[in-house]
Design a protein around this motif. Structure first.
Motif, short mmCIF file in Angstrom:
data_model
loop_
_atom_site.label_atom_id
_atom_site.label_comp_id
_atom_site.label_asym_id
_atom_site.label_seq_id
_atom_site.Cartn_x
_atom_site.Cartn_y
_atom_site.Cartn_z
N ILE A 120 0.83 -1.20 0.00
CA ILE A 120 0.00 0.00 0.00
C ILE A 120 0.87 1.25 0.00
O ILE A 120 0.52 2.28 -0.59
N GLN A 121 2.04 1.16 0.62
CA GLN A 121 2.94 2.30 0.63
C GLN A 121 3.43 2.62 -0.79
O GLN A 121 3.55 3.78 -1.16
N GLY A 122 3.67 1.57 -1.58
CA GLY A 122 4.05 1.79 -2.97
C GLY A 122 2.94 2.46 -3.77
O GLY A 122 3.20 3.31 -4.63
N LEU A 123 1.68 2.09 -3.48
CA LEU A 123 0.55 2.72 -4.15
C LEU A 123 0.49 4.21 -3.82
O LEU A 123 0.29 5.05 -4.70
N PHE A 124 0.71 4.56 -2.56
CA PHE A 124 0.71 5.96 -2.18
C PHE A 124 1.85 6.72 -2.84
O PHE A 124 1.69 7.88 -3.24
N GLU A 125 3.00 6.07 -2.95
CA GLU A 125 4.13 6.71 -3.63
C GLU A 125 3.79 7.00 -5.09
O GLU A 125 4.09 8.08 -5.62
N MET A 126 3.15 6.03 -5.75
CA MET A 126 2.77 6.22 -7.15
C MET A 126 1.77 7.36 -7.31
O MET A 126 1.77 8.09 -8.31
N ALA A 127 0.86 7.49 -6.33
CA ALA A 127 -0.14 8.57 -6.38
C ALA A 127 0.42 9.88 -5.83
O ALA A 127 -0.29 10.88 -5.81
N ASN A 128 1.68 9.87 -5.39
CA ASN A 128 2.36 11.05 -4.84
C ASN A 128 1.60 11.63 -3.65
O ASN A 128 1.41 12.84 -3.53
N LEU A 129 1.18 10.74 -2.76
CA LEU A 129 0.45 11.16 -1.58
C LEU A 129 1.29 10.97 -0.32
O LEU A 129 1.93 9.92 -0.15
#
Length: 371
Positions: A120-129
């Motif tokens: 999930i941390q990678g997903l947030f990184e991709m969304a720049n959040l």
């Protein structure tokens, strides 16, 4: 312009700790100051579907309110729920009406696989959040006990004896592995899935038959197994909070109601005892705190973690057991209770974690990426 900090809370998830995550989310939502924060819930079902709820104006009244069922005829949209949610997160982070709609920080309240392991941390990184807690690397290392132990060894942290191997190795070298474990670790020993939390799939083996059965059990939950030497020890825990300059709480002690601190002892029977602060010598408490910071830095931690230790009864020697990058976070969990004893309230913890997440994100935004 909205003066409140808008926080997206993500909870539930596909792991075996789904229900634990719901309890954590319920506790956190009740503790937030709604005069300072706007809270947007994101619920992940046990099958991995994402469902977002309306902005919360007040704490929920029951855990059941945290589950959002799709509208009639909306199943087709939910079938590929990840893309709409990623799109919504990206829009909220950088849409045209940024000031009115932006999520300032995501707060993952997910325990175990697909939430605490860097995914999930990678997903947030991709969304720049911005997001609360450890980054991708630290989260993944904090979940994988085999890699964690390797980094702890590199950092010079004392550990009990251990071995780890994969399902592939077990299928082809079963007898060799059993003999090596017996020779190096002896009985009893503990067998664990390398990637799981809350002591799910953990067994205590007293002979070869139990050891083999315990490995089979652990392999139900992960492709990699860790076997640890048994030591007659007290279980000491300490909370860590911060980014580059982490601080530590007073240490506490877990006195398990079972043979060891398993899932039942943690969440079901309610008989385990937390002693806060731990009744240990001041110099031991100081060593625990120093080793916790060293372990936190060894995995490149940020935000928070709970560090767990063994204190051997025979000679008072300390061993690092593991770190948990998203520990239990209800008001009755060890992590916030340790901080409460250290003078930091539950609400202050939430404020600090939000601030640390935003600070880390701002620092990353200043980096230059080649292209």
């Amino acid at each position: 312009m909205n003066s409140k900090v808008r926080v997206g809370l993500v909870y539930g998830g596909r792991s075996g700790e789904h229900e634990v995550s719901l309890q954590t989310a319920f506790a956190v939502l009740k503790a937030f100051d709604y005069d300072k924060y706007e809270l947007i819930p994101f619920y992940i079902t046990k099958t991995g579907q994402w469902r977002s709820g309306p902005k919360l104006k007040a704490p929920p009244g029951a855990v059941a309110e945290l589950k959002f069922e799709p509208d009639a005829g909306a199943e087709a949209e939910q079938a590929d729920a990840l893309q709409p949610v990623v799109r919504r997160m990206s829009e909220l982070a950088s849409g045209e009406n940024f000031a009115q709609n932006a999520i300032d920080v995501m707060f993952p309240l997910l325990h175990g696989t697909f939430g605490e392991d860097g995914t999930i941390q990678g997903l947030f990184e991709m969304a720049n959040l911005p997001y609360v807690g450890a980054g991708v690397l630290a989260s993944a290392v904090g979940m994988d006990k085999a890699v964690m132990k390797t980094l702890f060894a590199q950092a010079g942290l004392p550990q009990v004896g251990y071995r780890f191997f994969t399902r592939y190795q077990w299928q082809r070298e079963r007898e060799t592995l059993l003999s090596e474990i017996e020779s190096a670790l002896g009985y009893p020993c503990f067998v664990k899935p390398a990637n799981l939390g809350s002591s799910v799939g953990v067994s205590k083996a007293r002979d070869r038959e139990e050891l083999a059965a315990a490995v089979v059990t652990a392999l139900r939950y992960d492709r990699k197994v860790v076997v640890e030497e048994f030591v007659d020890a007290r279980e000491i825990e300490v909370s860590v909070l911060g980014n580059d300059e982490p601080r530590t709480s007073v240490p506490g002690e877990i006195v398990s109601s079972n043979d060891f601190y398993d899932y039942n002892a943690k969440y079901i029977d309610g008989k385990s005892v937390m002693i806060i602060p731990a009744e240990i010598p001041p110099e031991t408490a100081q060593s625990v705190r120093e080793m916790a910071v060293k372990a936190f830095r060894a995995i490149d931690g940020s935000g928070l973690c709970r560090a767990d230790f063994f204190l051997r009864r025979s000679d008072g020697k300390l061993f690092i057991n593991e770190v948990n990058t998203m520990p239990g976070f209800t008001p009755f969990s060890m992590y916030p209770l340790l901080w409460q004893e250290s003078g930091v309230s539950y609400r202050e913890l939430l404020d600090t974690l939000i601030r640390l997440a935003i600070e880390r994100h701002q620092e990353r935004q200043a980096l230059e990426y080649g292209g």
